[in-house]
Design a protein around this motif. Structure first.
Motif, PDB file in Angstrom:
ATOM      1  N   PHE A 174       0.807  -1.213   0.000  1.00  0.00           N
ATOM      2  CA  PHE A 174       0.000   0.000   0.000  1.00  0.00           C
ATOM      3  C   PHE A 174       0.853   1.282   0.000  1.00  0.00           C
ATOM      4  O   PHE A 174       0.375   2.327  -0.434  1.00  0.00           O
ATOM      5  N   SER A 177       6.413   3.941  -2.886  1.00  0.00           N
ATOM      6  CA  SER A 177       6.434   5.228  -3.578  1.00  0.00           C
ATOM      7  C   SER A 177       7.776   5.447  -4.288  1.00  0.00           C
ATOM      8  O   SER A 177       8.178   6.574  -4.538  1.00  0.00           O
ATOM      9  N   GLN A 268       4.936   9.232   1.522  1.00  0.00           N
ATOM     10  CA  GLN A 268       3.966   9.478   0.461  1.00  0.00           C
ATOM     11  C   GLN A 268       4.102  10.905  -0.078  1.00  0.00           C
ATOM     12  O   GLN A 268       5.066  11.601   0.207  1.00  0.00           O
ATOM     13  N   MET A 273      -1.659  11.845   3.083  1.00  0.00           N
ATOM     14  CA  MET A 273      -1.602  10.463   2.597  1.00  0.00           C
ATOM     15  C   MET A 273      -0.771   9.591   3.532  1.00  0.00           C
ATOM     16  O   MET A 273      -1.083   8.410   3.727  1.00  0.00           O
ATOM     17  N   LEU A 277      -2.328   6.086   5.638  1.00  0.00           N
ATOM     18  CA  LEU A 277      -1.710   4.763   5.715  1.00  0.00           C
ATOM     19  C   LEU A 277      -1.258   4.428   7.129  1.00  0.00           C
ATOM     20  O   LEU A 277      -1.388   3.277   7.563  1.00  0.00           O
ATOM     21  N   ILE A 363      -5.925   5.184  -3.081  1.00  0.00           N
ATOM     22  CA  ILE A 363      -5.054   4.007  -3.095  1.00  0.00           C
ATOM     23  C   ILE A 363      -5.829   2.775  -3.550  1.00  0.00           C
ATOM     24  O   ILE A 363      -5.331   1.975  -4.357  1.00  0.00           O
ATOM     25  N   ASN A 368      -1.170   2.114  -5.276  1.00  0.00           N
ATOM     26  CA  ASN A 368      -0.200   2.817  -4.438  1.00  0.00           C
ATOM     27  C   ASN A 368       0.496   3.901  -5.259  1.00  0.00           C
ATOM     28  O   ASN A 368       0.339   3.989  -6.469  1.00  0.00           O
ATOM     29  N   LEU A 369       1.269   4.735  -4.606  1.00  0.00           N
ATOM     30  CA  LEU A 369       1.852   5.887  -5.293  1.00  0.00           C
ATOM     31  C   LEU A 369       2.802   5.458  -6.406  1.00  0.00           C
ATOM     32  O   LEU A 369       2.885   6.115  -7.446  1.00  0.00           O
TER      33      LEU A 369
END
Length: 399
Positions: A174, A177, A268, A273, A277, A363, A368-369
């Protein structure tokens, strides 16, 4: 002696950001200048700005923001971080610089651009450099969020450590990044962790299996630390490094304050963000720690089992089927990891404060990023958008 807190009564969050040039986005090693200014004109490693403090890291192009004191509520903490970030960005602007989010700078050249912190505690950083050679991505290009959770006694340590250990393998799924480095796409969605795993390969015991061993209590964990200290003792001046923070597992005990620090989360695009998470992961950990049946299941999970899930979780499309792990969250009926992960986020999002549901939906629906960044492509425009997200405390959404 610092006051020790009970399970989930307080939290401590730390967030690392790279300093970059506003025009070129190249890393700029001026963290010491910013802390100097914040400290009223004298060099320091840390400055308190109310609820949020700022400090140095190993390298001089990274600043860390963190809770000055443990806080009782995660709800709204992102706005405290955001306001402090705006203040620091104001000072950085005077140097033509700005903080840039995500856990790896996509064009950073560690061999040419790494500058170690040159002030207090530099002896420690220089020793790390002598032993491990810190001019690599695994040392100088891996910005993360650390989550500190408290325990007050042996029973709570066991509850917390076992519960964290079970959730750790899910964090990269999740939170990844770091899709790019050295101007290209890496193999993983979470390339930061791929580098992090190797940065102390010279002494394997320091990071162990990454996912920490299942221990009965603090005394057993201290035996692990003794092994690490013995393994590094052959190096000159190594006694300086023989402290619990030498341990580089995905979560480490801080015995002096009664906390366990989770180190596996990529930072993130904004504190908002991050907080989405953090609350998501804490909710899962809390469910395990406070439910005897779930705790017993978590306590039976093997190192190999959790490491196998972790290895998949760094990928863009994780593929693991582990019914005993799925059952830990009441999802034994899931036949694929995709189904399991979708149901997990759908189940926990409503448990978070309503203001964070939108971030979780980004998300859930857009990935995810790392996935979102891959879709946008590696460009200065993409990373300027991320800097804008940091400035406005928003999530990066695909159009």
């Amino acid at each position: 002696m610092p006051k020790k807190f009970s399970l989930f009564s307080v939290y401590g969050i730390e967030a690392e950001y790279m300093i970059v040039d506003q025009k070129t986005l190249k890393a700029r090693a001026i963290a010491d200048k910013i802390l100097y200014t914040l400290n009223g004109g004298s060099f320091t490693n840390e400055v308190e700005l109310g609820a949020i403090s700022w400090s140095n890291e190993l390298v001089n192009h990274v600043l860390e923001a963190k809770c000055t004191d443990p806080i009782a509520e995660l709800d709204g903490l992102d706005e405290l971080f955001h306001q402090s970030i705006l203040k620091v960005n104001g000072l950085l602007a005077e140097h033509g610089c700005v903080l840039m989010p995500t856990s790896m700078h996509p064009w950073f050249n560690p061999l040419e651009e790494t500058v170690l912190w040159p002030h207090d505690q530099r002896e420690i950083y220089n020793l790390y450099n002598e032993i491990f050679d810190c001019k690599g991505h695994g040392w100088s290009n891996l910005q993360s969020v650390h989550i500190n959770l408290p325990y007050k006694d042996e029973a709570e340590f066991k509850r917390l450590h076992t519960s964290i250990r079970a959730v750790l393998p899910l964090i990269p799924v999740f939170a990844a990044s770091s899709p790019f480095f050295e101007g290209r796409s890496g193999e993983y969605a979470d390339n930061r962790l791929a580098f992090y795993e190797k940065n102390q390969a010279k002494i394997p015991s320091i990071i162990g299996n990454i996912i920490p061993e299942n221990v009965a209590g603090t005394s057993e964990y201290r035996q692990i630390l003794k092994g690490i200290y013995a393994d590094i003792s052959g190096y000159e001046n190594a006694k300086t490094l023989q402290n619990p923070w030498l341990n580089s597992r995905a979560a480490i005990p801080k015995f002096d304050v009664g906390a366990i620090e989770i180190r596996l989360m990529d930072i993130q695009e904004s504190p908002y963000m991050d907080n989405c998470l953090v609350q998501f992961f804490v909710a899962m950990i809390k469910d395990i720690a406070t439910d005897n049946a779930r705790f017993a299941k978590a306590d039976s999970l093997s190192d190999r089992q959790l490491r196998a899930i972790y290895e998949q979780s760094k990928l863009y499309e994780p593929n693991f089927v582990d019914k005993t792990f799925f059952d830990l969250f009441g999802l034994a009926e899931c036949s694929t990891s995709t189904d399991f992960l979708q149901k997990l986020i759908s189940f926990y999002t409503p448990k978070l404060p309503a203001s964070y549901h939108h971030g979780m939906s980004i998300i859930e629906q857009q990935g995810n990023l790392s996935k979102r960044l891959q879709k946008l492509g590696l460009s200065h425009e993409t990373y300027r958008n991320l800097i804008s997200c940091l400035g406005s405390n928003k999530g990066l959404e695909l159009s």
